[in-house]
Scaffold this motif. Structure first.
Motif, mmCIF file in Angstrom:
data_model
loop_
_atom_site.group_PDB
_atom_site.id
_atom_site.type_symbol
_atom_site.label_atom_id
_atom_site.label_comp_id
_atom_site.label_asym_id
_atom_site.label_seq_id
_atom_site.Cartn_x
_atom_site.Cartn_y
_atom_site.Cartn_z
ATOM 1 N N GLN A 178 50.892 -27.460 -52.679
ATOM 2 C CA GLN A 178 50.630 -26.472 -51.524
ATOM 3 C C GLN A 178 49.361 -26.329 -50.850
ATOM 4 N N THR A 179 48.271 -26.622 -51.687
ATOM 5 C CA THR A 179 47.018 -26.482 -51.016
ATOM 6 C C THR A 179 47.073 -27.335 -50.136
ATOM 7 N N HIS A 180 47.262 -28.664 -50.113
ATOM 8 C CA HIS A 180 47.426 -29.746 -49.241
ATOM 9 C C HIS A 180 47.934 -29.545 -48.024
ATOM 10 N N GLU A 181 49.195 -28.893 -48.259
ATOM 11 C CA GLU A 181 50.049 -28.526 -46.895
ATOM 12 C C GLU A 181 49.264 -27.396 -46.215
ATOM 13 N N THR A 182 48.658 -26.537 -46.827
ATOM 14 C CA THR A 182 47.946 -25.426 -46.287
ATOM 15 C C THR A 182 46.675 -26.051 -45.472
ATOM 16 N N MET A 183 45.919 -27.045 -45.967
ATOM 17 C CA MET A 183 44.887 -27.783 -45.586
ATOM 18 C C MET A 183 45.276 -28.504 -44.303
ATOM 19 N N HIS A 184 46.628 -28.997 -44.080
ATOM 20 C CA HIS A 184 46.909 -29.709 -43.231
ATOM 21 C C HIS A 184 47.262 -28.963 -41.938
ATOM 22 N N PHE A 185 47.696 -27.525 -42.145
ATOM 23 C CA PHE A 185 47.839 -26.718 -41.387
ATOM 24 C C PHE A 185 46.541 -26.069 -40.812
ATOM 25 N N LYS A 186 45.447 -25.834 -41.876
ATOM 26 C CA LYS A 186 44.127 -25.421 -41.011
ATOM 27 C C LYS A 186 43.676 -26.463 -40.341
ATOM 28 N N ASP A 187 44.008 -27.894 -40.360
ATOM 29 C CA ASP A 187 43.430 -29.016 -39.699
ATOM 30 C C ASP A 187 43.979 -28.773 -38.245
ATOM 31 N N THR A 188 44.825 -28.165 -38.117
ATOM 32 C CA THR A 188 45.532 -27.991 -36.625
ATOM 33 C C THR A 188 44.901 -26.762 -35.985
ATOM 34 N N GLN A 189 44.030 -25.957 -36.753
ATOM 35 C CA GLN A 189 43.441 -24.895 -36.312
ATOM 36 C C GLN A 189 42.484 -25.153 -35.178
ATOM 37 N N ILE A 190 42.377 -24.314 -34.177
ATOM 38 C CA ILE A 190 41.180 -24.360 -33.005
ATOM 39 C C ILE A 190 40.040 -24.425 -33.635
#
Length: 420
Positions: A178-190
């Protein structure tokens, strides 16, 4: 743990073992560039890693639950026939241990328990169990630490280890995914990087002219366009000597090695060590990222020209990048807000100080060392320490004299967390 992890093809793993506490940081240092996440077998190695502060990847540990303890108690009762009141325990909270006994219909309140949180030296745990056994108060020890069990058995103490249950391991692995998926989302942040360039720093009296300044600006723009291309970003000028780059969190995190080095060192140091100051901001929107980048640039200027600072979307501040005095601190913890109201020191200063103490792993420091970590003048560091001392948040505990003819340096013990 390995047998459970092997059932998940989405994980590739490295198994790391240690026998002495002093090996933990050495092993972490050896492998920290090869992993995306850390999974510890228990809270002691996790505690040492957290206190060290050298790990930037997410860290997890498998908790020892009441059900895992129940299995150990069943083994002792069935195979060893040892009375429970003559067993010493460690790690478990007293309420949790009492609950396990109550749910198991064991009409005994365990008299010997060493409860701890975070990092505890293995020797301390071993000595606790051993002294009780040596003095005839116990017949066996139950520990959550493999190394403690190993040392106790060498001393002749019957020692049993509480192993994590398969369900606890599976739950922790699910949290990692779950943390990995969250980090992947964060990687797309501006992500926004503001760069301020001092065109005058490379000029001499002989070359000082508007034409030379213009040439420097053009060359800097060309170099920044190269850099922007590397991080798939877009570049815009924001006034004389100032540029803004728009990209994503993941690309900048990779370029800076998890925000530890200056991105693309050659470009950002194009015109000398003190020429370029940089602020990186992360946000959920372009506006938020740009505000954070501007604030990070202001923080970088507080250090000196050539510094680079980062502000994440949770307002965590990191920097200066690429320097040994790099620290990580945040905004406005409650105890620092109250402390700031009782002193003349800002929350940012107190947060930096708290982060420095965490980094060096002790609460004692002198003005000279504080000045180096904060990149400020020694007299400013002395003012901070004397202000804390005058308000009861620091006390002088000794002196040291590194130079025979120099003035002795006072060593202060800092107490930032009190019942304020």
């Amino acid at each position: 743990m390995e047998s459970v992890v092997r059932q998940y093809p989405e994980f590739s793993y490295i198994s790391i073992s240690y026998w002495h506490d002093e090996e933990i940081i050495e092993k972490l240092t050896m492998y920290k560039k090869d992993v995306d996440m850390w999974l510890f077998s228990g809270q002691i190695p996790y505690g040492f890693a957290k206190k060290w502060g050298g790990i930037v990847q997410p860290m997890f540990y498998v908790p020892s639950s009441g059900s895992s303890l129940f299995k150990t108690l069943l083994q002792i009762a069935y195979n060893q026939k040892i009375p429970f009141e003559q067993i010493s325990f460690d790690m478990f909270h007293p309420d949790e241990l009492e609950r396990v006994f109550k749910e198991s219909n064991i009409a005994v309140k365990p008299p010997y328990l060493k409860y701890y949180e975070g990092e505890v030296p293995t020797d301390e745990i071993v000595n606790y169990h051993y002294e009780l056994w040596k003095n005839g108060k116990t017949l066996a020890a139950v520990t959550c630490l493999k190394n403690a069990q190993h040392e106790l058995r060498k001393l002749g103490v019957p020692a049993f280890r509480v192993l994590p249950t398969q369900s606890a391991i599976v739950s922790t692995l699910a949290l990692i995914l779950q943390t990995h998926e969250t980090m992947h989302f964060k990687d797309t942040q501006i992500a926004v990087q503001m760069i301020e360039f001092d065109s005058f720093s490379s000029l001499t009296k002989d070359t000082f002219s508007t034409d030379e300044i213009y040439k420097i600006e053009i060359k800097m723009t060309e170099k920044l366009l190269e850099y922007t291309k590397k991080i798939n970003g877009s570049l815009k000028a924001a006034g004389p000597g100032r540029f803004v780059i728009f990209t994503t969190h993941g690309l900048l995190r990779e370029m800076t090695r998890d925000f530890t080095i200056i991105p693309d060192f050659e470009i950002l140091q194009l015109r000398g060590q003190d020429a370029v100051t940089s602020g990186i901001g992360i946000g959920k929107t372009v506006y938020e990222a740009e505000i954070n980048a501007g604030t990070a640039l202001l923080h970088a200027k507080e250090f000196h020209k050539g510094a680079s600072m980062v502000i994440l979307d949770d307002k965590t501040i990191i920097g200066p990048l690429g320097r040994p005095e790099q620290i990580t601190y945040g905004y406005a913890p409650k105890h620092l807000q109250i402390l700031s109201e009782q002193t003349s020191l800002s929350i940012a200063t107190l947060s930096k100080l708290e982060s420095i103490l965490r980094k060096i792993g002790k609460i004692e420091i002198n003005a000279h060392d504080l000045a180096q970590h904060m990149s400020i003048m020694p007299r400013s560091a002395r003012r901070i320490l004397t202000e804390l001392e005058s308000k009861g948040f620091a006390q002088v505990i000794g002196e040291e004299n590194p130079h025979p003819r120099g003035r002795p340096r006072k060593i202060y013990q800092i107490i930032l967390k009190q019942d304020l």
